[in-house]
Design a protein around this motif. Structure first.
Motif, mmCIF file in Angstrom:
data_model
loop_
_atom_site.group_PDB
_atom_site.id
_atom_site.type_symbol
_atom_site.label_atom_id
_atom_site.label_comp_id
_atom_site.label_asym_id
_atom_site.label_seq_id
_atom_site.Cartn_x
_atom_site.Cartn_y
_atom_site.Cartn_z
ATOM 1 N N ASP A 159 1.118 -2.852 -6.516
ATOM 2 C CA ASP A 159 0.386 -1.673 -6.992
ATOM 3 C C ASP A 159 -0.278 -0.938 -5.831
ATOM 4 N N THR A 160 -0.725 -1.680 -4.822
ATOM 5 C CA THR A 160 -1.320 -1.052 -3.644
ATOM 6 C C THR A 160 -0.275 -0.245 -2.884
ATOM 7 N N GLY A 172 13.097 3.552 3.797
ATOM 8 C CA GLY A 172 13.853 3.341 2.569
ATOM 9 C C GLY A 172 13.608 2.011 1.903
ATOM 10 N N ARG A 173 12.548 1.278 2.295
ATOM 11 C CA ARG A 173 12.280 -0.021 1.682
ATOM 12 C C ARG A 173 11.729 0.162 0.274
ATOM 13 N N ALA A 174 12.030 -0.778 -0.589
ATOM 14 C CA ALA A 174 11.513 -0.756 -1.949
ATOM 15 C C ALA A 174 10.069 -1.237 -1.964
ATOM 16 N N ASN A 175 9.354 -0.855 -2.995
ATOM 17 C CA ASN A 175 7.938 -1.220 -3.064
ATOM 18 C C ASN A 175 7.720 -2.725 -3.070
ATOM 19 N N ALA A 176 8.568 -3.462 -3.789
ATOM 20 C CA ALA A 176 8.411 -4.911 -3.858
ATOM 21 C C ALA A 176 8.610 -5.551 -2.499
ATOM 22 N N ARG A 177 9.580 -5.056 -1.724
ATOM 23 C CA ARG A 177 9.829 -5.616 -0.399
ATOM 24 C C ARG A 177 8.685 -5.268 0.553
ATOM 25 N N ILE A 178 8.141 -4.046 0.472
ATOM 26 C CA ILE A 178 7.020 -3.654 1.322
ATOM 27 C C ILE A 178 5.796 -4.532 1.024
ATOM 28 N N GLY A 209 2.340 6.971 -3.041
ATOM 29 C CA GLY A 209 2.191 8.183 -3.832
ATOM 30 C C GLY A 209 1.172 9.139 -3.239
ATOM 31 N N ARG A 210 0.073 8.612 -2.684
ATOM 32 C CA ARG A 210 -0.938 9.485 -2.104
ATOM 33 C C ARG A 210 -0.427 10.181 -0.849
#
Length: 214
Positions: free
Chosen positions: A54-55, A39-45, A61-62
């Motif tokens: 973006d990575t 459940g982590r957000a993209n910015a935190r990951i 998404g893939r």
């Protein structure tokens, strides 16, 4: 988008993320998916991995679209081959022949000379020496290390060489040398010629003299 993993996917992703033999890129991708499943957000990951946000968005998404197989690199077309297989074979053929057999006045076949010969014979277009070397390396061909006779131009070569070759068989003017006759080459090797000493002979040191007496 939320990521939900089953037990098998989680197990395989952990092996990828923590395996010592896993490639760095595969480890990053697996870690991104595992953190997304928590459940982590993209910015935190992106901060924890660390990679660009973006990575994170790309691999998240893939995986959501194609699961584990989607984490592998996609096939790339790459630049089309410049030379056909027939051209490559024709380029390797001259390296298996002696230079004298092709009328080349060389004792070895260096790659720059081979590249010029391929272009002159119309086998390929303009080709660099590094390309020729790379093609030959595929079959472990190294013609520049092959020693062969230099193309003979002297019309009296046979008569001149015969004297030297006869001495190798201990023959001089058609007569075998006797047991007390010797053939000495004074320029066979560099710096082995008979020369006068440049410095006088010195007496041995005390330690060396004592060692010989003992």
């Amino acid at each position: 988008m939320p990521i939900v993993l089953n037990a098998s996917e989680r197990h395989r992703l952990k092996k990828m993320a923590y395996g010592h033999k896993t490639l760095h890129q595969a480890r990053q991708r697996a870690t991104v998916v595992l953190l997304a499943a928590r459940g982590r957000a993209n910015a935190r990951i992106a901060t924890e991995v660390p990679v660009h946000v973006d990575t994170v968005r790309t691999w998240r998404g893939r995986f959501a679209a194609g699961e584990l197989p989607a984490l592998a690199d996609r096939k790339r077309s790459g630049r089309p081959a410049r030379f056909t297989s027939v051209q490559v074979a024709e380029a390797k053929a001259p390296t298996c022949q002696l230079p004298a057999g092709t009328g080349t006045p060389l004792s070895r076949r260096p790659c720059p000379e081979l590249a010029d010969e391929l272009t002159a014979r119309g086998i390929t277009g303009t080709v660099s020496a590094s390309t020729v070397r790379r093609r030959l390396h595929q079959d472990t061909l190294k013609p520049w290390r092959h020693r062969s006779w230099i193309f003979i131009r002297d019309p009296d070569f046979r008569a001149k060489a015969q004297q030297v070759l006869d001495l190798y068989t201990r023959t001089f003017e058609g007569i075998l040398l006797g047991p007390d006759e010797y053939v000495i080459s004074r320029d066979e090797k560099t710096s082995v010629q008979a020369r006068c000493r440049c410095h006088p002979t010195l007496a041995p040191g005390q330690a060396r003299g004592d060692a010989r007496q003992s």
